[in-house]
Write a protein that holds these residues in place. Structure first.
Motif, PDB file in Angstrom:
ATOM      1  N   GLY A 197     -37.438  39.143 -22.445  1.00  0.00           N
ATOM      2  CA  GLY A 197     -36.784  39.578 -23.668  1.00  0.00           C
ATOM      3  C   GLY A 197     -36.202  38.413 -24.457  1.00  0.00           C
ATOM      4  N   LEU A 198     -35.594  37.442 -23.758  1.00  0.00           N
ATOM      5  CA  LEU A 198     -35.050  36.264 -24.433  1.00  0.00           C
ATOM      6  C   LEU A 198     -36.149  35.461 -25.126  1.00  0.00           C
ATOM      7  CD1 LEU A 198     -32.428  35.021 -21.821  1.00  0.00           C
ATOM      8  CD2 LEU A 198     -31.949  35.860 -24.126  1.00  0.00           C
ATOM      9  N   HIS A 199     -37.296  35.375 -24.478  1.00  0.00           N
ATOM     10  CA  HIS A 199     -38.422  34.674 -25.095  1.00  0.00           C
ATOM     11  C   HIS A 199     -38.801  35.339 -26.421  1.00  0.00           C
ATOM     12  CE1 HIS A 199     -42.870  33.157 -24.792  1.00  0.00           C
ATOM     13  NE2 HIS A 199     -42.122  32.378 -25.553  1.00  0.00           N
ATOM     14  N   ALA A 200     -38.814  36.662 -26.418  1.00  0.00           N
ATOM     15  CA  ALA A 200     -39.135  37.382 -27.657  1.00  0.00           C
ATOM     16  C   ALA A 200     -38.081  37.105 -28.741  1.00  0.00           C
ATOM     17  CB  ALA A 200     -39.236  38.882 -27.386  1.00  0.00           C
ATOM     18  N   LEU A 201     -36.801  37.052 -28.350  1.00  0.00           N
ATOM     19  CA  LEU A 201     -35.745  36.743 -29.322  1.00  0.00           C
ATOM     20  C   LEU A 201     -35.927  35.339 -29.896  1.00  0.00           C
ATOM     21  CD1 LEU A 201     -32.509  38.185 -27.633  1.00  0.00           C
ATOM     22  CD2 LEU A 201     -33.709  39.101 -29.633  1.00  0.00           C
ATOM     23  N   GLU A 202     -36.255  34.372 -29.049  1.00  0.00           N
ATOM     24  CA  GLU A 202     -36.462  33.008 -29.525  1.00  0.00           C
ATOM     25  C   GLU A 202     -37.650  32.941 -30.478  1.00  0.00           C
ATOM     26  OE1 GLU A 202     -34.538  30.545 -29.202  1.00  0.00           O
ATOM     27  OE2 GLU A 202     -33.187  31.214 -27.624  1.00  0.00           O
ATOM     28  N   GLN A 203     -38.705  33.685 -30.173  1.00  0.00           N
ATOM     29  CA  GLN A 203     -39.857  33.710 -31.071  1.00  0.00           C
ATOM     30  C   GLN A 203     -39.484  34.289 -32.437  1.00  0.00           C
ATOM     31  OE1 GLN A 203     -42.574  35.884 -28.446  1.00  0.00           O
ATOM     32  NE2 GLN A 203     -43.890  34.067 -28.316  1.00  0.00           N
ATOM     33  N   GLY A 204     -38.549  35.225 -32.431  1.00  0.00           N
ATOM     34  CA  GLY A 204     -38.105  35.827 -33.685  1.00  0.00           C
ATOM     35  C   GLY A 204     -37.054  35.021 -34.430  1.00  0.00           C
ATOM     36  N   GLY A 205     -36.598  33.922 -33.835  1.00  0.00           N
ATOM     37  CA  GLY A 205     -35.633  33.062 -34.519  1.00  0.00           C
ATOM     38  C   GLY A 205     -34.235  33.634 -34.572  1.00  0.00           C
ATOM     39  N   LEU A 206     -33.817  34.364 -33.522  1.00  0.00           N
ATOM     40  CA  LEU A 206     -32.498  35.004 -33.541  1.00  0.00           C
ATOM     41  C   LEU A 206     -31.368  33.993 -33.728  1.00  0.00           C
ATOM     42  CD1 LEU A 206     -30.679  37.538 -33.021  1.00  0.00           C
ATOM     43  CD2 LEU A 206     -30.571  36.763 -30.649  1.00  0.00           C
ATOM     44  N   ARG A 207     -31.378  32.898 -32.960  1.00  0.00           N
ATOM     45  CA  ARG A 207     -30.289  31.935 -33.031  1.00  0.00           C
ATOM     46  C   ARG A 207     -30.152  31.342 -34.437  1.00  0.00           C
ATOM     47  NH1 ARG A 207     -28.703  29.286 -27.956  1.00  0.00           N
ATOM     48  NH2 ARG A 207     -29.757  30.303 -26.214  1.00  0.00           N
ATOM     49  N   ALA A 208     -31.268  30.908 -34.985  1.00  0.00           N
ATOM     50  CA  ALA A 208     -31.232  30.289 -36.310  1.00  0.00           C
ATOM     51  C   ALA A 208     -30.761  31.287 -37.362  1.00  0.00           C
ATOM     52  CB  ALA A 208     -32.615  29.736 -36.673  1.00  0.00           C
ATOM     53  N   ALA A 209     -31.238  32.527 -37.237  1.00  0.00           N
ATOM     54  CA  ALA A 209     -30.844  33.556 -38.205  1.00  0.00           C
ATOM     55  C   ALA A 209     -29.350  33.844 -38.116  1.00  0.00           C
ATOM     56  CB  ALA A 209     -31.654  34.833 -37.982  1.00  0.00           C
ATOM     57  N   ALA A 210     -28.814  33.926 -36.886  1.00  0.00           N
ATOM     58  CA  ALA A 210     -27.393  34.198 -36.710  1.00  0.00           C
ATOM     59  C   ALA A 210     -26.548  33.053 -37.257  1.00  0.00           C
ATOM     60  CB  ALA A 210     -27.082  34.433 -35.227  1.00  0.00           C
ATOM     61  N   MET A 211     -26.944  31.811 -36.952  1.00  0.00           N
ATOM     62  CA  MET A 211     -26.211  30.655 -37.470  1.00  0.00           C
ATOM     63  C   MET A 211     -26.243  30.615 -38.998  1.00  0.00           C
ATOM     64  SD  MET A 211     -27.546  27.853 -34.653  1.00  0.00           S
ATOM     65  CE  MET A 211     -26.780  26.443 -35.448  1.00  0.00           C
ATOM     66  N   SER A 212     -27.407  30.912 -39.555  1.00  0.00           N
ATOM     67  CA  SER A 212     -27.536  30.895 -41.022  1.00  0.00           C
ATOM     68  C   SER A 212     -26.709  31.994 -41.675  1.00  0.00           C
ATOM     69  CB  SER A 212     -29.009  31.053 -41.416  1.00  0.00           C
ATOM     70  OG  SER A 212     -29.762  29.934 -40.989  1.00  0.00           O
ATOM     71  N   SER A 213     -26.586  33.144 -40.999  1.00  0.00           N
ATOM     72  CA  SER A 213     -25.815  34.249 -41.578  1.00  0.00           C
ATOM     73  C   SER A 213     -24.335  33.879 -41.683  1.00  0.00           C
ATOM     74  CB  SER A 213     -25.994  35.525 -40.744  1.00  0.00           C
ATOM     75  OG  SER A 213     -25.369  35.396 -39.473  1.00  0.00           O
ATOM     76  N   VAL A 214     -23.795  33.239 -40.643  1.00  0.00           N
ATOM     77  CA  VAL A 214     -22.391  32.821 -40.677  1.00  0.00           C
ATOM     78  C   VAL A 214     -22.190  31.727 -41.725  1.00  0.00           C
ATOM     79  CG1 VAL A 214     -20.519  31.763 -39.350  1.00  0.00           C
ATOM     80  CG2 VAL A 214     -21.996  33.478 -38.280  1.00  0.00           C
ATOM     81  N   GLU A 215     -23.134  30.794 -41.787  1.00  0.00           N
ATOM     82  CA  GLU A 215     -23.036  29.722 -42.779  1.00  0.00           C
ATOM     83  C   GLU A 215     -23.073  30.274 -44.199  1.00  0.00           C
ATOM     84  OE1 GLU A 215     -25.139  25.397 -43.725  1.00  0.00           O
ATOM     85  OE2 GLU A 215     -26.317  26.976 -42.772  1.00  0.00           O
ATOM     86  N   ALA A 216     -23.983  31.229 -44.453  1.00  0.00           N
ATOM     87  CA  ALA A 216     -24.100  31.809 -45.791  1.00  0.00           C
ATOM     88  C   ALA A 216     -22.836  32.569 -46.175  1.00  0.00           C
ATOM     89  CB  ALA A 216     -25.317  32.739 -45.846  1.00  0.00           C
ATOM     90  N   ALA A 217     -22.292  33.342 -45.242  1.00  0.00           N
ATOM     91  CA  ALA A 217     -21.082  34.112 -45.535  1.00  0.00           C
ATOM     92  C   ALA A 217     -19.891  33.181 -45.760  1.00  0.00           C
ATOM     93  CB  ALA A 217     -20.786  35.076 -44.388  1.00  0.00           C
ATOM     94  N   THR A 218     -19.817  32.097 -44.988  1.00  0.00           N
ATOM     95  CA  THR A 218     -18.733  31.126 -45.159  1.00  0.00           C
ATOM     96  C   THR A 218     -18.824  30.443 -46.518  1.00  0.00           C
ATOM     97  OG1 THR A 218     -18.601  30.713 -42.782  1.00  0.00           O
ATOM     98  CG2 THR A 218     -17.685  29.032 -44.236  1.00  0.00           C
ATOM     99  N   CYS A 219     -20.024  30.038 -46.901  1.00  0.00           N
ATOM    100  CA  CYS A 219     -20.214  29.390 -48.208  1.00  0.00           C
ATOM    101  C   CYS A 219     -19.806  30.322 -49.337  1.00  0.00           C
ATOM    102  CB  CYS A 219     -21.669  28.957 -48.376  1.00  0.00           C
ATOM    103  SG  CYS A 219     -22.134  27.558 -47.333  1.00  0.00           S
ATOM    104  N   ARG A 220     -20.120  31.592 -49.209  1.00  0.00           N
ATOM    105  CA  ARG A 220     -19.728  32.559 -50.237  1.00  0.00           C
ATOM    106  C   ARG A 220     -18.213  32.731 -50.272  1.00  0.00           C
ATOM    107  NH1 ARG A 220     -19.957  34.167 -55.175  1.00  0.00           N
ATOM    108  NH2 ARG A 220     -19.605  36.415 -55.471  1.00  0.00           N
ATOM    109  N   ALA A 221     -17.580  32.749 -49.092  1.00  0.00           N
ATOM    110  CA  ALA A 221     -16.121  32.840 -49.044  1.00  0.00           C
ATOM    111  C   ALA A 221     -15.480  31.642 -49.726  1.00  0.00           C
ATOM    112  CB  ALA A 221     -15.647  32.947 -47.595  1.00  0.00           C
ATOM    113  N   ARG A 222     -16.048  30.459 -49.529  1.00  0.00           N
ATOM    114  CA  ARG A 222     -15.528  29.258 -50.185  1.00  0.00           C
ATOM    115  C   ARG A 222     -15.720  29.310 -51.686  1.00  0.00           C
ATOM    116  NH1 ARG A 222     -17.833  25.124 -45.516  1.00  0.00           N
ATOM    117  NH2 ARG A 222     -15.969  25.218 -44.166  1.00  0.00           N
ATOM    118  N   GLU A 223     -16.851  29.852 -52.118  1.00  0.00           N
ATOM    119  CA  GLU A 223     -17.068  30.037 -53.569  1.00  0.00           C
ATOM    120  C   GLU A 223     -15.999  30.935 -54.166  1.00  0.00           C
ATOM    121  OE1 GLU A 223     -20.907  31.534 -54.540  1.00  0.00           O
ATOM    122  OE2 GLU A 223     -21.979  29.908 -53.554  1.00  0.00           O
ATOM    123  N   LEU A 224     -15.729  32.042 -53.502  1.00  0.00           N
ATOM    124  CA  LEU A 224     -14.711  32.986 -53.995  1.00  0.00           C
ATOM    125  C   LEU A 224     -13.333  32.337 -54.006  1.00  0.00           C
ATOM    126  CD1 LEU A 224     -15.898  36.226 -52.171  1.00  0.00           C
ATOM    127  CD2 LEU A 224     -16.167  35.651 -54.592  1.00  0.00           C
TER     128      LEU A 224
END
Length: 277
Positions: A247-274
């Motif tokens: 199951g972890l292999h499937a998550l890595e193939q789907g880019g879960l870690r990168a997507a999660a990191m990018s989601s926090v980064e995007a939300a933080t950048c928007r908070a800083r804009e506001l």
């Protein structure tokens, strides 16, 4: 001493300017934990739409923001961010050095709060998240220039009735918004996806969603109570050639870690804009 707390352990009266969901969650946590008695909580809002929930808790209500400041020494400002500056200008004439002013409005900086209030106003900024509603919130707080250790300690002690609360430099407040404020939605999306995976292979929908939520809850408790790094717990579950590594292999193939990191980064950048706006 009972819920009507002495000066050294908590305020006798607590006020809320703004009576939305987050204000209600904090008030409910304080009352249920015995930090303050319900009748010693005063909330204000322009209409009765939200105030009725405070009345159901046994709190006092008013339509006058100034009345809250005139009656309470500790006041939470829980209005919408774009409304807060006008509200602060309205109440500034009755704010004194005896008040502890706490803003839970996202994106409104300590410097802005201090500029709109009288000199020497004791101002703190708190970033809560929605699980405060069930007293399992993740909160951070940052103090203004005129706030001492005793006031910061008092607020942290009170807010721990609603979950975890830590003091941080203000620069980390927007990061907390991206991680924990927006993170509630990210976790819900993951929980939904886990459940739908189980539904796809034959589990009834209700059971799948309950099981996914309980899995998240149990995992979070283990991480917090044992103080483990997530990688350690993941390793404990992952046996050679077992189900988890596939199951972890499937998550890595789907880019879960990168997507999660990018989601926090995007939300933080928007908070800083506001915050800059």
């Amino acid at each position: 001493m009972a819920a009507s707390v002495a000066a050294e352990s908590g305020p006798r009266r607590v006020g809320f300017v703004g009576a939305g969901r987050m204000a209600e969650a904090i008030a409910q946590g304080l009352i249920q934990a015995g930090k303050v008695e319900a009748q010693h909580v005063l909330a204000s809002a322009p209409t009765d739409r939200n105030l009725c929930r405070f009345r159901a808790l046994g709190c006092q209500t008013t339509h006058s923001n100034r009345e809250v400041l005139q009656s309470c020494s500790l006041v939470f400002f829980a209005t919408k961010p774009h409304i807060l500056p006008a509200v602060l200008v309205e109440v500034a004439p009755v704010v004194t050095a005896e008040h502890i002013v706490v803003s839970v409005a996202a994106g409104v900086s300590l410097s802005t709060l201090e500029e709109l209030l009288p000199p020497m106003a004791r101002v703190l900024r708190v970033s809560p998240n929605l699980p405060c509603v069930v007293q399992e919130g993740a909160m951070v707080m940052a103090r203004g220039r005129h706030v001492g250790s005793s006031e910061a300690r008092l607020l942290r002690t009170l807010l721990e009735a609603c979950g975890q609360c830590e003091e941080v430099p203000e620069a980390q407040v927007d990061v907390h918004t991206g991680l924990s404020g927006s993170g509630v939605a990210f976790v819900c999306a993951f929980s939904e996806a886990l459940a739908e995976g189980a539904i796809k292979v034959g589990m009834p929908s209700g059971l799948a969603h309950r099981t996914a939520a309980q899995t998240l809850l149990g995992t979070a408790k283990m991480l917090l109570q044992k103080g483990q790094h997530p990688a350690q717990l993941r390793t404990d579950v992952c046996t050679p050639g077992g189900t988890t590594i596939y199951g972890l292999h499937a998550l890595e193939q789907g880019g879960l870690r990168a997507a999660a990191m990018s989601s926090v980064e995007a939300a933080t950048c928007r908070a800083r804009e506001l915050s800059r706006k």
